[in-house]
Design an enzyme around this catalytic site. Structure first.
Site, PDB file in Angstrom:
ATOM      1  N   GLU A 190       0.180  55.247 -21.620  1.00  0.00           N
ATOM      2  CA  GLU A 190      -0.034  54.552 -21.011  1.00  0.00           C
ATOM      3  C   GLU A 190       1.448  53.488 -21.456  1.00  0.00           C
ATOM      4  OE1 GLU A 190       0.177  50.260 -20.102  1.00  0.00           O
ATOM      5  OE2 GLU A 190      -1.456  51.585 -19.099  1.00  0.00           O
ATOM      6  N   GLY A 226      -5.063  47.639 -22.520  1.00  0.00           N
ATOM      7  CA  GLY A 226      -5.633  46.614 -21.210  1.00  0.00           C
ATOM      8  C   GLY A 226      -5.839  46.526 -20.784  1.00  0.00           C
ATOM      9  N   GLY A 227      -4.603  46.767 -19.411  1.00  0.00           N
ATOM     10  CA  GLY A 227      -4.525  46.976 -18.418  1.00  0.00           C
ATOM     11  C   GLY A 227      -4.272  45.139 -17.871  1.00  0.00           C
ATOM     12  N   CYS A 255      -6.943  43.630 -16.510  1.00  0.00           N
ATOM     13  CA  CYS A 255      -7.612  42.730 -16.770  1.00  0.00           C
ATOM     14  C   CYS A 255      -7.265  42.226 -18.117  1.00  0.00           C
ATOM     15  CB  CYS A 255      -9.538  43.283 -17.381  1.00  0.00           C
ATOM     16  SG  CYS A 255     -10.630  42.495 -18.017  1.00  0.00           S
ATOM     17  N   GLY A 276      -9.559  34.764  -1.565  1.00  0.00           N
ATOM     18  CA  GLY A 276     -10.709  35.510  -2.344  1.00  0.00           C
ATOM     19  C   GLY A 276     -10.762  35.362  -3.471  1.00  0.00           C
ATOM     20  N   VAL A 277     -12.223  36.168  -4.776  1.00  0.00           N
ATOM     21  CA  VAL A 277     -11.944  35.342  -5.820  1.00  0.00           C
ATOM     22  C   VAL A 277     -10.404  34.782  -6.424  1.00  0.00           C
ATOM     23  CG1 VAL A 277     -12.579  36.559  -8.082  1.00  0.00           C
ATOM     24  CG2 VAL A 277     -13.893  36.877  -5.696  1.00  0.00           C
ATOM     25  N   GLU A 332      -7.411  31.037   3.494  1.00  0.00           N
ATOM     26  CA  GLU A 332      -7.682  32.029   4.228  1.00  0.00           C
ATOM     27  C   GLU A 332      -8.178  32.110   5.875  1.00  0.00           C
ATOM     28  OE1 GLU A 332      -9.969  35.086   3.878  1.00  0.00           O
ATOM     29  OE2 GLU A 332      -8.905  34.309   2.551  1.00  0.00           O
ATOM     30  N   ARG A 366      -5.060  42.951  -3.637  1.00  0.00           N
ATOM     31  CA  ARG A 366      -4.848  44.304  -5.075  1.00  0.00           C
ATOM     32  C   ARG A 366      -3.960  45.694  -4.254  1.00  0.00           C
ATOM     33  NH1 ARG A 366      -3.098  42.016  -9.748  1.00  0.00           N
ATOM     34  NH2 ARG A 366      -3.130  44.539 -10.537  1.00  0.00           N
ATOM     35  N   HIS A 414     -38.628  28.108 -21.889  1.00  0.00           N
ATOM     36  CA  HIS A 414     -38.020  26.953 -21.136  1.00  0.00           C
ATOM     37  C   HIS A 414     -37.923  26.468 -22.309  1.00  0.00           C
ATOM     38  CE1 HIS A 414     -38.775  23.184 -18.864  1.00  0.00           C
ATOM     39  NE2 HIS A 414     -39.800  22.804 -19.850  1.00  0.00           N
TER      40      HIS A 414
END
Length: 451
Positions: free
Chosen positions: A32, A37-38, A40, A179-180, A200, A264, A435
């Site tokens: 690494e 954890g990269g 994210c 996008g997201v 967009e 990305r 419920h």
């Protein structure tokens, strides 16, 4: 060989793969370059949701009067960005420490540095060669900076990484990309007080989401003050102006900050993957559904293979890759991966959209249940949203489910499990849901689908 399996990259895919391999008795190394954890954990999912949580709490306090709470001086409420950034960093640090502890506990050898292939069984890291019977590439992705958008003058362009580290909230921000990532930041910054413009290229935001759901989300965001410009082809950023073309006319928006959020791109820089003959699909490392590259002892998982750029996809791909290396026959089914978008209300979906299902199947049935008819939604004080299900018209097989409402990111796993087990609409209907919950809207939508 020095190791049975060497994993290159310590993000969600990489560290899960390394731990799984060690648990199956393999001698494992993980390389690494930066933090475990990269994207994210360090500059994506986790820090974004940490900031969004604060934005949601702020909104709840400001609207507390509708829940019969009195005495709050709404005018003087503010967010301390200094304290929020400390909280964000504390959350990240705790989770990074947890990952490192898991790697240690499973006796995975950790090497800090950048790996580069010499041949199919050798990489070099910090001038030291590491040999391995198998390699798993898990190097993730980077923010894409489009070369076709010109930059002139004194621009203030940032990426999602810098957006997460802001110590002041800009008065206005233009988000290029609907996008997201772009829409989540638009929601976040709008709640924190920025005037937000979203530009967009497509005719709708969230192009991967069912159109009916994305339109509902857009309407809600617009009601809360986000200004959308769809069908907008951004040409250039000049000083604090973003120029775009729409219907043949050039227009612009003016903003203090510009957030570049157009996707990305897989990260293979310095890896020398092409140098040893690994095949690519455009910029992504090409793999089959077993995660194997064209070189039999080298696998690629997560964003770097460009299939589905989601952390939970990378994690599952890591397990599949390791199982295949260890002699099992495993594949990943990319048509059953849930996707979540953290607005308020939330979006969660899996499988085909209505448009995709109509192209693929001759006979489909659609069922809908509006959140305004759900008791728990009324209690929550937010009745926006829908449960939309798409089933095969003959077998009642579940083809796609799209949720928009409170707590829906925690509800989609039920559908993910059902689709994995090849359950039908009847089996969802026959499953008793408690419920009052938002989740009881799910069988209602399936009942509508089967009539």
């Amino acid at each position: 060989m020095d190791y049975d399996i060497t994993v290159i990259g310590g993000g969600p895919g990489g560290y899960v793969a390394a731990i799984k391999a060690a648990q199956l008795g393999k001698k494992v190394c993980i390389v690494e370059e930066n933090s475990f954890g990269g994207t994210c954990l360090n500059e994506g999912c986790i820090p974004t949701k940490t900031l969004i949580k604060t934005a949601n709490v702020l909104h709840d306090i400001k609207t507390a009067d509708k829940f019969a709470i009195e005495g709050i001086d709404v005018k003087n409420i503010k967010v301390s960005m200094e304290k929020l950034q400390k909280r964000r960093q504390a959350v990240i640090s705790q989770l990074v420490s947890g990952v490192q502890g898991l790697l240690r506990g499973n006796k995975v050898t950790v090497v800090k540095g950048k790996a580069s292939f010499i041949d199919k069984n050798t990489v070099i890291v910090n001038d030291k060669k590491i040999t391995s019977e198998y390699f798993i590439i898990a190097t993730g992705s980077n923010t894409f900076m489009p070369p076709f958008i010109a930059q002139e003058g004194k621009t203030n362009i940032i990426t999602s990484k810098e957006a997460l580290e802001m110590d002041i909230i800009p008065k206005s921000i233009a988000v290029i990309g609907g996008g997201v990532i772009g829409v989540e930041f638009a929601y976040l910054l709008s709640k924190l007080g920025s005037k937000v413009y979203v530009l967009e290229l497509m005719d709708k935001i969230l192009p991967m989401v069912d159109e009916e759901v994305s339109n509902m989300a857009k309407k809600r965001l617009a009601k809360d003050g986000v200004e959308f410009h769809t069908g907008a082809k951004v040409k250039k950023v000049s000083d604090n102006k973003v120029f775009y073309e729409v219907d043949g006319h050039e227009e612009y928006v003016e903003a203090d900050v510009v957030l570049m959020s157009v996707g990305r791109t897989p990260n293979t820089e310095g890896l020398n993957a092409e140098g040893i003959g690994i095949e690519f699909n455009k910029k992504a490392v090409k793999t089959d559904n077993s995660l194997r590259t064209n070189i039999p002892n080298i696998y690629a998982i997560g964003d770097v293979n460009g299939k589905v750029m989601l952390a939970h996809t990378a994690e599952h791909e890591g397990v599949v890759a390791v199982e295949n290396i260890c002699g099992k026959t495993a594949e990943i089914s990319y048509d059953k991966i849930p996707s979540c978008i953290y607005l308020d209300p939330e979006i969660a979906c899996i499988g085909l959209t209505e448009e995709e299902a109509k192209k693929k199947f001759n006979n489909i049935r659609i069922g809908k249940f509006p959140m305004m008819a759900n008791g728990k939604s009324l209690v929550e004080g937010d009745q926006d949203g829908i449960v939309k299900v798409i089933i095969d018209g003959e077998l009642n097989e579940i083809l796609g489910v799209h949720l928009y409402g409170k707590h829906t990111t925690d509800m989609i796993s039920e559908i993910s499990l059902a689709m994995t087990m090849e359950a039908t609409a009847e089996e969802i209907i026959d499953t008793i849901h408690p419920h009052p919950t938002i989740s009881e809207s799910v069988p209602e939508a399936f009942m509508a689908a089967v009539g």
